[in-house]
Design a protein around this motif. Sequence first.
Motif, short mmCIF file in Angstrom:
data_model
loop_
_atom_site.label_atom_id
_atom_site.label_comp_id
_atom_site.label_asym_id
_atom_site.label_seq_id
_atom_site.Cartn_x
_atom_site.Cartn_y
_atom_site.Cartn_z
N SER A 75 0.43 -1.46 0.07
CA SER A 75 -0.41 -0.08 0.11
C SER A 75 0.87 1.18 -0.26
O SER A 75 2.10 1.18 -0.87
N ASP A 76 0.74 1.89 0.86
CA ASP A 76 0.88 3.42 0.75
C ASP A 76 2.63 3.29 1.95
O ASP A 76 3.57 4.21 2.15
N LYS A 77 2.95 2.33 2.29
CA LYS A 77 3.83 1.95 3.56
C LYS A 77 4.66 1.87 2.66
O LYS A 77 4.99 1.68 1.68
N LEU A 78 6.09 2.72 3.40
CA LEU A 78 7.28 2.67 3.04
C LEU A 78 8.81 2.08 4.13
O LEU A 78 8.53 2.19 5.27
N PRO A 79 9.59 1.40 2.68
CA PRO A 79 9.84 0.86 1.90
C PRO A 79 8.53 0.41 1.30
O PRO A 79 7.95 -0.46 1.71
N MET A 80 8.58 0.58 0.30
CA MET A 80 7.61 -0.33 -0.82
C MET A 80 8.25 -1.43 -1.12
O MET A 80 9.08 -1.19 -1.43
N VAL A 81 7.34 -2.85 -1.89
CA VAL A 81 8.02 -3.82 -1.72
C VAL A 81 8.02 -4.00 -3.76
O VAL A 81 6.86 -3.74 -4.31
N GLY A 82 9.26 -4.36 -3.68
CA GLY A 82 9.29 -4.06 -5.57
C GLY A 82 9.87 -6.02 -5.71
O GLY A 82 9.57 -6.56 -4.76
N PRO A 83 10.71 -6.02 -6.91
CA PRO A 83 10.69 -7.32 -7.14
C PRO A 83 11.43 -7.97 -6.52
O PRO A 83 12.53 -7.26 -6.26
N VAL A 84 11.53 -9.14 -6.13
CA VAL A 84 12.85 -9.68 -6.44
C VAL A 84 13.39 -9.50 -6.71
O VAL A 84 13.46 -10.05 -8.09
N LYS A 85 15.32 -9.35 -6.72
CA LYS A 85 16.14 -9.50 -7.45
C LYS A 85 17.31 -11.11 -7.32
O LYS A 85 17.20 -11.25 -6.42
N PHE A 86 17.92 -10.96 -8.64
CA PHE A 86 18.37 -12.42 -9.26
C PHE A 86 20.17 -11.68 -9.76
O PHE A 86 19.30 -11.05 -10.66
N PHE A 87 20.95 -11.69 -9.53
CA PHE A 87 22.08 -12.24 -10.00
C PHE A 87 22.43 -12.94 -11.08
O PHE A 87 23.14 -13.73 -10.97
N LEU A 88 22.62 -12.89 -12.72
CA LEU A 88 23.05 -14.02 -13.35
C LEU A 88 24.53 -14.09 -13.57
O LEU A 88 25.00 -14.79 -14.29
N ASP A 89 24.86 -12.24 -13.84
CA ASP A 89 26.39 -12.42 -14.54
C ASP A 89 26.97 -10.86 -13.05
O ASP A 89 26.51 -10.98 -12.30
#
Length: 562
Positions: free
Chosen positions: A277-291
């Motif tokens: 909702s408006d709570k900070l920080p907002m939840v974004g995408p799960v991060k994957f490192f490939l190289d």
Amino acid sequence: MNLLHNVNIVTMDQNFTRAGAMVFNNGGIVETGDFHALKGKYGRAIHMDGHGRTVLPGFIDPHNHFLIGALSNGFLDCTPEKVPDVASLQKRLQVLTAEVPKEQWIVGQGYDPVRFPGHKSPTRKDLDAACPDHPAFIIHYSLHEAIANSRALDQLKIDQHTPQPFAGEIEKDRNGIPTGRLIESISGKAMAMAMDNWINCAEDRFFQQVKAAEKQMFGFGITRLGDPAVSTNAWAFYEKLYQQGILHLPVVGYPASDGNMYDLPFAKAEAQYKEGSDKLPMVGPVKFFLDGADRAGFKMTLFQSLYSGWQTMVNVILKRSLNPIRIGLRSPVQVGRDFYFHVGEMMAKTADLNRCLKTAVQNGHPVALHAIGNEAIAQAVDAMKSLGVPYDHPAPPRIEHALFPTDHDIRMIKETGLAIATQPAFLAHMGSDNLPPIKGLKKMPLRTFIDAGIHVAGSSDWPVDSCNPLVAMERAVTRRTTEDEVLDRKEAITVPEAINMYTREGAFLLGQTQHIGSLEPGKRADFIVLDKNPFEAAPENIGAIRVEETYLGGERVYRRTA
């Protein structure tokens, strides 16, 4: 209620509609249009004279390592301009050791060994001589390698008996003793430890550095950003920043693996996605490192490899510099069973990546995949194609960087619905003196991406490069490098397209187009006032345009002073 007038408003809606006035109230935009019409309609509004300046939506930076930048940028600046050699690095370290408690890590960021005398990295002995009693950790400009002193190595439990990590390297001398240089995956462990140390031991000073970094963002017109690798501890620190009123800039945090952001984020993927909702920080995408970064994952045929070697030698002669060779030699090379040459570091095993990615999507998470080289880009595309479960989230799946794709990669990116967050400021450093030439690979092909119908947002990767969106836009439009080369002129984009990358497209990548990205009724009153009109400026002068004022939710949070 406020009525901003005597301005040139470019709303950045789909039609690039222009207006001479805007009404905003309670943090939101009420209406844009003609001043006299709005004046008559909103007679009680407070008038704000914009003095004929240009107004745009606030810029969105969906790939900005804000906490890492605040930590390193506010402490020890190790860029070549400030630290041109080992002696100057040692001198600055000696000053800091007198100011910092012994249990606190000393952190710096920005060194570039190619620009050091002798083109060699500092060693742990160099750091020990100046800083023997503190853990010290100097991060490479790419954030993908670092130099640690002996005390830092001790805390990391790294010695001559430590085995080499997957997708990384602990550099060792001829006797097997670590030199202090930590490359790719192992550097992430050190960064996590240094970050946690600062959160635990130097919270008040870190608060100050975050506040300074926020001011820097507002000064460049950034009104929202995505932090692309946030651990559990960093997330709790963000929450404290907002709760105590220290940070106001809206941040979307991308959950990453704890302890080492370069590891696959299984724990984060297994948790159910929760709408913020408006709570900070907002939840974004799960991060994957490939190289890796400087050791990005490339896949080449024998012909491509031979061509790259030959063209590198041509560049050495033309540039009268050995840098092309040094850069080419820094990445490991293997000949695979597929008879392709595999260059660089691949961070994730395919089976593990596919399993983790599927788990994240099944649990409702959006996803972001770091992929720079063509092999990593292909792995990202293949992982999305192998999902076998529906992707259902307003924020699209996306590739971070996508700097060196093939034509086939581009077609597959479009086919799989992947968006791209790229960094146009990198073009400054992508000339022939700084990159190995590989036939068949494009270099940040913005024109081709856009023409293919791919959603492309601009971002900074700060502190890796400048966080000024206008500087990045200039690079995207001119394609000029620091060596004054024009890099693949046909891949240049227009000024409206460049601004769109930092407004509407940034909002799209965050899944927030209903709230931000353009100045339309019902959206947040996040906007900036510029001293010049970028639509009318010469392309090579866009980076010199200044943000005069920045408004967040209708409240002025920045005003430039002379």
